[in-house]
Design a protein around this motif. Structure first.
Motif, PDB file in Angstrom:
ATOM      1  N   ILE A 178      51.357  31.739  43.854  1.00 31.82           N
ATOM      2  CA  ILE A 178      50.802  32.400  45.042  1.00 31.82           C
ATOM      3  C   ILE A 178      49.898  31.415  45.776  1.00 31.82           C
ATOM      4  O   ILE A 178      48.903  30.933  45.205  1.00 31.82           O
ATOM      5  CB  ILE A 178      49.979  33.647  44.639  1.00 31.82           C
ATOM      6  CG1 ILE A 178      50.835  34.588  43.780  1.00 31.82           C
ATOM      7  CG2 ILE A 178      49.454  34.385  45.867  1.00 31.82           C
ATOM      8  CD1 ILE A 178      50.055  35.413  42.808  1.00 31.82           C
ATOM      9  N   PRO A 179      50.214  31.093  47.035  1.00 26.87           N
ATOM     10  CA  PRO A 179      49.299  30.242  47.816  1.00 26.87           C
ATOM     11  C   PRO A 179      47.933  30.922  47.937  1.00 26.87           C
ATOM     12  O   PRO A 179      47.849  32.151  48.020  1.00 26.87           O
ATOM     13  CB  PRO A 179      49.987  30.144  49.181  1.00 26.87           C
ATOM     14  CG  PRO A 179      51.421  30.504  48.925  1.00 26.87           C
ATOM     15  CD  PRO A 179      51.410  31.479  47.793  1.00 26.87           C
ATOM     16  N   LYS A 180      46.860  30.142  47.935  1.00 20.47           N
ATOM     17  CA  LYS A 180      45.518  30.728  47.970  1.00 20.47           C
ATOM     18  C   LYS A 180      45.291  31.549  49.232  1.00 20.47           C
ATOM     19  O   LYS A 180      44.511  32.508  49.229  1.00 20.47           O
ATOM     20  CB  LYS A 180      44.460  29.626  47.844  1.00 20.47           C
ATOM     21  CG  LYS A 180      44.470  28.954  46.485  1.00 20.47           C
ATOM     22  CD  LYS A 180      43.202  28.190  46.218  1.00 20.47           C
ATOM     23  CE  LYS A 180      42.292  28.961  45.302  1.00 20.47           C
ATOM     24  NZ  LYS A 180      41.090  28.211  44.908  1.00 20.47           N
ATOM     25  N   SER A 181      46.010  31.205  50.302  1.00 14.00           N
ATOM     26  CA  SER A 181      45.860  31.952  51.562  1.00 14.00           C
ATOM     27  C   SER A 181      46.498  33.344  51.477  1.00 14.00           C
ATOM     28  O   SER A 181      46.296  34.185  52.339  1.00 14.00           O
ATOM     29  CB  SER A 181      46.497  31.173  52.720  1.00 14.00           C
ATOM     30  OG  SER A 181      47.891  30.974  52.463  1.00 14.00           O
ATOM     31  N   LYS A 182      47.303  33.573  50.417  1.00 17.30           N
ATOM     32  CA  LYS A 182      48.009  34.855  50.255  1.00 17.30           C
ATOM     33  C   LYS A 182      47.436  35.686  49.102  1.00 17.30           C
ATOM     34  O   LYS A 182      48.077  36.595  48.606  1.00 17.30           O
ATOM     35  CB  LYS A 182      49.504  34.601  49.974  1.00 17.30           C
ATOM     36  CG  LYS A 182      50.225  33.740  51.007  1.00 17.30           C
ATOM     37  CD  LYS A 182      50.499  34.524  52.274  1.00 17.30           C
ATOM     38  CE  LYS A 182      51.366  33.718  53.240  1.00 17.30           C
ATOM     39  NZ  LYS A 182      51.601  34.457  54.501  1.00 17.30           N
ATOM     40  N   LEU A 183      46.196  35.378  48.666  1.00 16.73           N
ATOM     41  CA  LEU A 183      45.627  36.031  47.490  1.00 16.73           C
ATOM     42  C   LEU A 183      44.991  37.386  47.787  1.00 16.73           C
ATOM     43  O   LEU A 183      44.757  38.175  46.876  1.00 16.73           O
ATOM     44  CB  LEU A 183      44.562  35.123  46.857  1.00 16.73           C
ATOM     45  CG  LEU A 183      45.021  34.222  45.717  1.00 16.73           C
ATOM     46  CD1 LEU A 183      43.890  33.338  45.247  1.00 16.73           C
ATOM     47  CD2 LEU A 183      45.554  35.041  44.554  1.00 16.73           C
ATOM     48  N   LYS A 184      44.664  37.639  49.021  1.00 16.77           N
ATOM     49  CA  LYS A 184      44.045  38.914  49.432  1.00 16.77           C
ATOM     50  C   LYS A 184      42.751  39.192  48.648  1.00 16.77           C
ATOM     51  O   LYS A 184      42.462  40.334  48.283  1.00 16.77           O
ATOM     52  CB  LYS A 184      45.040  40.063  49.242  1.00 16.77           C
ATOM     53  CG  LYS A 184      44.914  41.171  50.283  1.00 16.77           C
ATOM     54  CD  LYS A 184      46.016  42.190  50.115  1.00 16.77           C
ATOM     55  CE  LYS A 184      45.885  43.286  51.148  1.00 16.77           C
ATOM     56  NZ  LYS A 184      46.965  44.304  51.038  1.00 16.77           N
ATOM     57  N   GLY A 185      42.008  38.107  48.377  1.00 19.19           N
ATOM     58  CA  GLY A 185      40.726  38.271  47.681  1.00 19.19           C
ATOM     59  C   GLY A 185      40.834  38.378  46.177  1.00 19.19           C
ATOM     60  O   GLY A 185      39.826  38.585  45.498  1.00 19.19           O
ATOM     61  N   GLY A 186      42.016  38.240  45.632  1.00 20.96           N
ATOM     62  CA  GLY A 186      42.208  38.368  44.193  1.00 20.96           C
ATOM     63  C   GLY A 186      41.549  37.245  43.413  1.00 20.96           C
ATOM     64  O   GLY A 186      41.510  36.103  43.869  1.00 20.96           O
ATOM     65  N   LYS A 187      41.044  37.581  42.216  1.00 26.86           N
ATOM     66  CA  LYS A 187      40.376  36.601  41.355  1.00 26.86           C
ATOM     67  C   LYS A 187      41.013  36.605  39.966  1.00 26.86           C
ATOM     68  O   LYS A 187      41.735  37.535  39.610  1.00 26.86           O
ATOM     69  CB  LYS A 187      38.881  36.925  41.242  1.00 26.86           C
ATOM     70  CG  LYS A 187      38.136  36.866  42.580  1.00 26.86           C
ATOM     71  CD  LYS A 187      36.679  37.232  42.391  1.00 26.86           C
ATOM     72  CE  LYS A 187      35.895  37.102  43.694  1.00 26.86           C
ATOM     73  NZ  LYS A 187      36.387  38.014  44.743  1.00 26.86           N
ATOM     74  N   THR A 188      40.728  35.576  39.203  1.00 23.87           N
ATOM     75  CA  THR A 188      41.251  35.480  37.836  1.00 23.87           C
ATOM     76  C   THR A 188      40.904  36.747  37.037  1.00 23.87           C
ATOM     77  O   THR A 188      39.756  37.194  37.037  1.00 23.87           O
ATOM     78  CB  THR A 188      40.673  34.247  37.122  1.00 23.87           C
ATOM     79  OG1 THR A 188      41.156  33.069  37.785  1.00 23.87           O
ATOM     80  CG2 THR A 188      41.104  34.204  35.656  1.00 23.87           C
ATOM     81  N   GLY A 189      41.920  37.284  36.375  1.00 22.31           N
ATOM     82  CA  GLY A 189      41.733  38.485  35.570  1.00 22.31           C
ATOM     83  C   GLY A 189      42.076  39.770  36.290  1.00 22.31           C
ATOM     84  O   GLY A 189      42.207  40.822  35.647  1.00 22.31           O
ATOM     85  N   ASP A 190      42.223  39.711  37.619  1.00 20.68           N
ATOM     86  CA  ASP A 190      42.595  40.913  38.373  1.00 20.68           C
ATOM     87  C   ASP A 190      44.044  41.285  38.102  1.00 20.68           C
ATOM     88  O   ASP A 190      44.913  40.410  37.964  1.00 20.68           O
ATOM     89  CB  ASP A 190      42.439  40.688  39.887  1.00 20.68           C
ATOM     90  CG  ASP A 190      40.993  40.747  40.345  1.00 20.68           C
ATOM     91  OD1 ASP A 190      40.137  41.147  39.534  1.00 20.68           O
ATOM     92  OD2 ASP A 190      40.731  40.383  41.503  1.00 20.68           O
ATOM     93  N   ARG A 191      44.326  42.579  38.032  1.00 22.11           N
ATOM     94  CA  ARG A 191      45.706  43.064  38.033  1.00 22.11           C
ATOM     95  C   ARG A 191      46.152  43.161  39.487  1.00 22.11           C
ATOM     96  O   ARG A 191      45.425  43.733  40.321  1.00 22.11           O
ATOM     97  CB  ARG A 191      45.797  44.434  37.367  1.00 22.11           C
ATOM     98  CG  ARG A 191      45.330  44.454  35.919  1.00 22.11           C
ATOM     99  CD  ARG A 191      46.391  43.861  34.998  1.00 22.11           C
ATOM    100  NE  ARG A 191      46.047  44.052  33.603  1.00 22.11           N
ATOM    101  CZ  ARG A 191      45.515  43.133  32.822  1.00 22.11           C
ATOM    102  NH1 ARG A 191      45.255  41.926  33.303  1.00 22.11           N
ATOM    103  NH2 ARG A 191      45.239  43.381  31.557  1.00 22.11           N
TER     104      ARG A 191
END
Length: 728
Positions: free
Chosen positions: A174-187
């Motif tokens: 997933i490109p970082k620009s497409k993470l929608k604020g997601g962080k390590t450990g998130d489902r």
């Protein structure tokens, strides 16, 4: 003249090969079940039938025949390029199930073209090496099964990855620009933006929804739903449409219906139920019969075909029941309020009215739209207490001793319904209905969703009372449409069908039970098979091996499904059966309600092809919902046992595979795996036919059902896996 012996002259193996080759060549393209092979070739002894099965297996190995199901074959197509559905496996031993239901074909990872489970693929059969299994190579991916995945995010400095539980032979980047604020450990739920190609061997995706931090109960339950493509939130526009539906019943509508508001009526459900979709009424008729009404919520009155609510219900096809929540098929306003048969409220129903004598013989029936008013909402425990308080012994007939006045609210009515239900049940088993009385795992959950206790529930008289009247109502409805005079064609209706058991697995069951000293008779008819199973269930009831035998017997059973093509229901021993009694939580029931109304008004038979497609979709969604429910149970089971790492328990072997032993703890029925690599005393081989592992040097045997002592060694919540080790 001497009498001819059954089976005549014994057929040699070469002659059997000739007969089978000629037979299948004369039926090209046809999938032929064993029974038809036996009938056509006049194989009427057990040894001849087993020889034929052995020869057909060899012919399939040699690619002359193709295994369509476990009990049918067809002549192999000479073409080497076919289409099918890909199934990925964690160990890389992937398979393709060819169109038409042929036996799975092995696909090595290097020959998979990055196909994923459920993908529609084009493949060719590779040249077989001597003594090797048949192998396929994917040459084109025709259609991807899905373009969304669920998993745990791992965010690095440059890229993010999605770690999924399902087996994938490639990364999801997933490109970082497409993470929608997601962080390590998130489902997270991600959508594919680019599939692997010659340059990129990874899937590229973008986040479409962040479910939350792993470990939170709501997040984990929603993750399970999302993994199966099941909805974890209700569309706002559908809820808004439901909120506009009026709960007022007009006098004109009441005038069209039979009025049962003055007849004693009650609902009996689990203590935490909110959607009451069935109710029972009872009264004595003038000619001394019992009139029992099976009243079902009239969902189709409120949900019109083709509406936004109907489209959403059709897509979902069923309510989903996880350990701690229900994901309803219908919006809450409908399922818990307007349609729900709540006490002391006028409600619209579609009813099967049965007139029965004291022996529960049905003298007449009618299927009518009604208006009802439930007098009382009972839970199963309350009804069970009333039955037991008045001398009704679990599993028997009349209350004893008879009393002038029964104790408890509406006790007379409940005891009469129970007595009639028991007579219906006895008749059903006499007619060949199969007895399986399995326990259900339940959890006590605290306010944070954490399991505090595991326990098992068995059906008691109160549960069986409701079950019997629902069964007879469903049967009556199916017969009203499907049972037509000879020469007439029945109108289209979705049936609930259940095919005969798999003959090979039935043979395995017969062999398996001999280890415990039981003997099953050979059977040739549906009724005889059911009687043999019931005799076995009665003999092993309460014994240590009961669970193991039930498990192997259940594996021999086919799965029930929906279809407009009626083949009857083996498990219930009904020639006609449908689902009519739960339209709040099952879409096929709503379909049946609509068709009954249509035919009642003189309408023509509905389009069978259209309804068959809906049946297939409903069957598929039912299986998906069941898988999600099992995953939620596994998760809570692992979460509960995570508090008991290092502790020892008595258990029994509940499953045997080539990679290890499944063991179920006797105390709470939690199941874990003992890996074969942890059995260090010998090299073990898997005997699939006899459900056991056998040591090569010392001949130690681990058999399904054997008692063992285990220690809980690991509880992996993310994988929903419990690991056990054997205690010497």
């Amino acid at each position: 003249m001497s009498k001819g012996k059954k089976g005549g002259k014994r057929i040699t193996r070469p002659l059997m090969e000739q007969k089978l080759e000629a037979f299948f060549r004369s039926h090209p393209g046809e999938a032929i079940p064993f029974k038809e092979v036996f009938r056509q070739l006049r194989l009427d002894t057990h040894p001849m039938k087993m020889l034929a099965i052995d020869v057909m297996e060899e012919m399939a190995w040699d690619d002359f025949l193709v295994k369509v199901t476990d009990s049918s074959y067809k002549l192999a197509d000479t073409t080497q390029v076919m289409e099918g559905v890909f199934q990925a496996k964690p160990n890389g031993r992937n398979t393709i199930i060819p169109d038409g239901g042929e036996h799975p074909i092995f696909v090595a990872e290097r020959n998979s073209m990055s196909a994923l489970t459920g993908d529609k693929v084009k493949f060719c059969i590779m040249a077989r090496k001597r003594s090797h299994i048949r192998e396929a190579q994917v040459i084109e991916i025709i259609e991807r099964k899905k373009d969304q995945f669920v998993g745990r995010l791992e965010v690095d400095s440059d890229l993010a990855f999605l770690i999924t539980q399902e087996p994938l032979a490639m990364n999801i980047i997933i490109p970082k620009s497409k993470l929608k604020g997601g962080k390590t450990g998130d489902r997270a739920v991600v959508k594919v933006i680019a599939w692997p190609d010659s340059e990129h061997r990874s899937i590229r995706a973008e986040v479409v929804d962040i479910l939350g931090k792993g470990g939170d109960n709501d997040v984990e339950m929603n993750t399970i739903l999302a993994q199966y493509g099941l909805p974890y939130k209700y569309p706002k526009e559908v809820e808004e449409a439901a909120n506009k539906i009026s709960d007022v019943i007009s006098p004109e509508e009441i005038a069209k219906r039979e009025d049962f508001r003055e007849v004693f009526t009650c609902t009996i459900d689990p203590h935490d139920a909110k959607d009451f979709d069935d109710a029972l009424s009872i009264r004595k008729t003038e000619d001394g019969l019992w009139e029992v009404g099976v009243h079902i919520a009239d969902v189709s009155h409120y949900v019109t075909e083709g509406s936004i609510i109907d489209k959403e219900a059709q897509k979902r096809a069923t309510s989903v029941y996880l350990v701690d929540r229900t994901i309803p098929m219908l919006p809450e306003r409908l399922c818990n309020y307007i349609c729900s048969l709540r006490p002391d409220e006028d409600k619209l129903a579609y009813s099967v009215i049965l007139e029965m004598d004291e022996d529960a013989q049905i003298r007449s029936h009618r299927i009518v739209h009604t208006v009802i008013r439930s007098n009382r909402r009972f839970c199963y425990e309350e009804v069970q207490e009333i039955l037991e308080k008045n001398g009704v012994v679990d599993g028997t007939g009349e209350p004893a001793p008879k009393k002038a006045k029964y104790e408890g609210e509406y006790a007379q009515e409940l005891i009469t319904l129970d007595a009639l239900a028991k007579k219906l049940r006895a008749q059903r088993f006499k007619n060949g209905s199969v007895k399986f009385d399995r326990e259900e795992m339940r959890f006590d959950i605290d306010e944070k969703g954490k399991p505090t206790r595991v326990y098992f529930k068995r059906s008691k008289d109160a549960n069986k009372l409701i079950e019997e009247f629902m069964l007879i109502a469903n049967k009556t409805v199916a017969e009203s449409v499907g049972k037509v005079p000879k020469g007439k064609k029945a109108k289209t209706l979705p049936y609930r069908v259940h095919d005969d058991p798999d003959p090979i697995r039935m043979e395995q069951l017969k062999q398996f039970v001999t280890h415990f000293g039981y003997r099953m008779k050979s059977t040739s008819t549906r009724g005889a098979t059911a009687r043999a199973i019931n005799t076995l269930m009665d003999e092993c009831d309460g014994k240590a091996e009961n669970n193991a035998i039930q498990m192997v017997a259940l594996k021999a059973m086919m799965k029930a499904k929906y279809s407009t093509h009626n083949i009857g229901h083996f498990g219930l021993a009904f020639d006609y059966y449908t689902h009519f009694t739960s339209p709040i939580r099952r879409y096929p029931d709503t379909m049946v309600h609509r068709l009954l109304t249509r035919y009642e008004e003189g309408g023509k038979s509905a389009n069978q092809k259209y309804y068959e497609e809906l049946c297939e979709h409903s069957s598929q969604m039912e299986q998906i919902a069941a898988s999600a429910e099992r995953d939620s149970i596994k998760y809570k089971m692992v979460e509960f046992m995570g508090e008991h790492i290092g502790e020892e328990f008595d258990a029994h072997i509940s499953g045997i595979t080539s990679y290890g032993i499944y063991a179920e703890i006797d105390e709470n029925h939690c199941e874990g795996m003992i890996l074969i690599r942890d059995l260090k005393d010998d090299y073990y081989e898997f005997d699939e036919k006899n459900f056991c592992l056998i040591g090569r040097r010392f001949h130690n045997r681990y058999q399904l059902g054997d008692p063992v002592r285990i220690r809980v060694s690991k509880a992996n919540l993310e994988k929903k896996q419990l690991d056990f080790t054997l205690v010497e």
